[in-house]
Structure formats: structure tokens, C-alpha cells
Design an enzyme around this catalytic site. Structure first.
Site, PDB file in Angstrom:
ATOM      1  N   GLY A  46       0.834  -1.190   0.000  1.00  0.00           N
ATOM      2  CA  GLY A  46       0.000   0.000   0.000  1.00  0.00           C
ATOM      3  C   GLY A  46       0.870   1.241   0.000  1.00  0.00           C
ATOM      4  N   HIS A 139      -4.109   1.585   7.909  1.00  0.00           N
ATOM      5  CA  HIS A 139      -2.745   2.132   7.852  1.00  0.00           C
ATOM      6  C   HIS A 139      -2.651   3.255   6.803  1.00  0.00           C
ATOM      7  CE1 HIS A 139       1.819   1.386   7.736  1.00  0.00           C
ATOM      8  NE2 HIS A 139       1.609   2.207   6.737  1.00  0.00           N
TER       9      HIS A 139
HETATM   10 NI    NI Z   1       2.769   3.435   5.495  1.00  0.00          NI
END
Ligand code: NI
Length: 174
Positions: A46, A139
């Protein structure tokens, strides 16, 4: 496609406000492509806009398949928002491309629902997802609020980490 420089913690760019995206054009698609390219180059799952100094509400995610390969689960989230989080708080080990060479355990909600727009500006959502995708969504959306996962660690751990990153440019060695 261009591989972009990843901003490293504790750079202030990671703390800046991130703008809501209102224009859904080819430039935005190019930015998303650059983000995937940069993420794969650094073996991530990500990446959020501020991590490449694009202080905008954009996240790319690609959760690997069971065999570890990527490319089948690519998703671009524009202006994502967590609409609900529930279940147990689950502790798992996280890393971040902006904190190279460092991993530590943090707590996240077990399940989340997220609404976002796709690259065409169309509303999309994830409903009550769990597992690695739920952790990754929390996150990455934290990044859009100027938060890095190490903010959740103790002050002592953070200070030691910052010292290491300053000395070596990476936290992987002592
Ligand atoms: Ni990160």
C-alpha cells in the site's frame, strides 16, 4: 510511469494536510500508475499520496495472493473515509515504506467499512472487510490524516527509531 522518491519518516511532508481530490483526469491516472510503480519497486502492499510528496487524498493498495504474487488485487482509493470500524482490536506486525527496514506490532480494528471514489470519480465502498485488507486500509487512511504507524509506539521506541534513521538513513541495522 515513473518511480518516485519515497519520503522517509520523520519528514514533515508526512504530517501536512492532504487535499480532497476534485478533478478526475488523465493526470490523476498517471499519479496512480506512478504510485503502483513506486510501491512495487519497494515491495510494498500500500502507498498513500503524502509518501511521495503528493499531499492529496489518494491511496493505492494491492494485497498479494496466497502465493505472494501481486497484480490481481489493485485498487485506487480517492478521498477514502472509514465509515465504521468494529470487532476486536487485533495486534499484528506492520511496516511502512516511509519507515524503511523497521517493523513493529500495532493494534487495529478487526473489520472496517470504507467509502471512496474510483479514478472516474464514481463512489465505491468496502463493506466490513477484515484480514490484511482491513489493516492496510486503516494504515493507509491514517497517512491521509498525517499519521504514521510508528506514532502508536512508545515514545522511547520512537526516539530510538528516529536516531537510527538519522544516523544510517535506514533503521535496519544497529
Ligand atoms: Ni505506510
Amino acid at each position: 510511469m515513473t518511480i518516485r522518491t519515497v519520503i522517509v519518516y520523520p519528514d514533515e511532508i508526512l504530517r501536512k494536510p492532504n487535499k480532497t481530490i476534485t478533478v478526475f483526469d488523465d493526470k490523476l491516472k498517471e499519479l496512480a500508475d506512478d504510485m503502483f510503480e513506486t510501491m512495487y519497486e519497494n515491495e510494498g502492499i500500500g502507498l498513500a499520496g503524502p509518501q511521495i510528496a503528493e499531499n492529496k487524498k489518494i491511496v493505492v493498495i494491492d494485497i498479494p495472493d496466497d502465493d505472494g504474487s501481486q497484480g490481481n488485487n489493485k485498487v485506487v482509493l480517492i478521498n477514502p473515509e472509514i465509515v465504521s470500524k468494529d470487532g476486536e482490536l487485533i495486534e499484528s506486525e506492520e511496516g511502512c515504506l516511509s519507515v524503511p527496514g523497521y517493523k513493529d506490532k500495532v493494534q487495529r480494528y478487526e473489520r472496517v467499512s470504507v467509502k471512496y471514489q474510483d479514478l472516474d470519480g464514481k463512489e465505491q465502498h468496502f463493506d466490513n472487510v477484515d484480514g490484511l485488507l482491513a489493516i492496510c486500509l486503516q494504515h493507509e487512511i491514517d497517512h491521509l490524516h498525517g499519521k504514521v504507524f510508528v506514532d502508536m509506539l512508545s515514545r522511547l521506541k520512537r526516539e530510538r527509531l528516529i536516531n537510527k534513521l538519522k544516523k544510517h538513513g535506514t533503521a535496519s541495522e544497529d
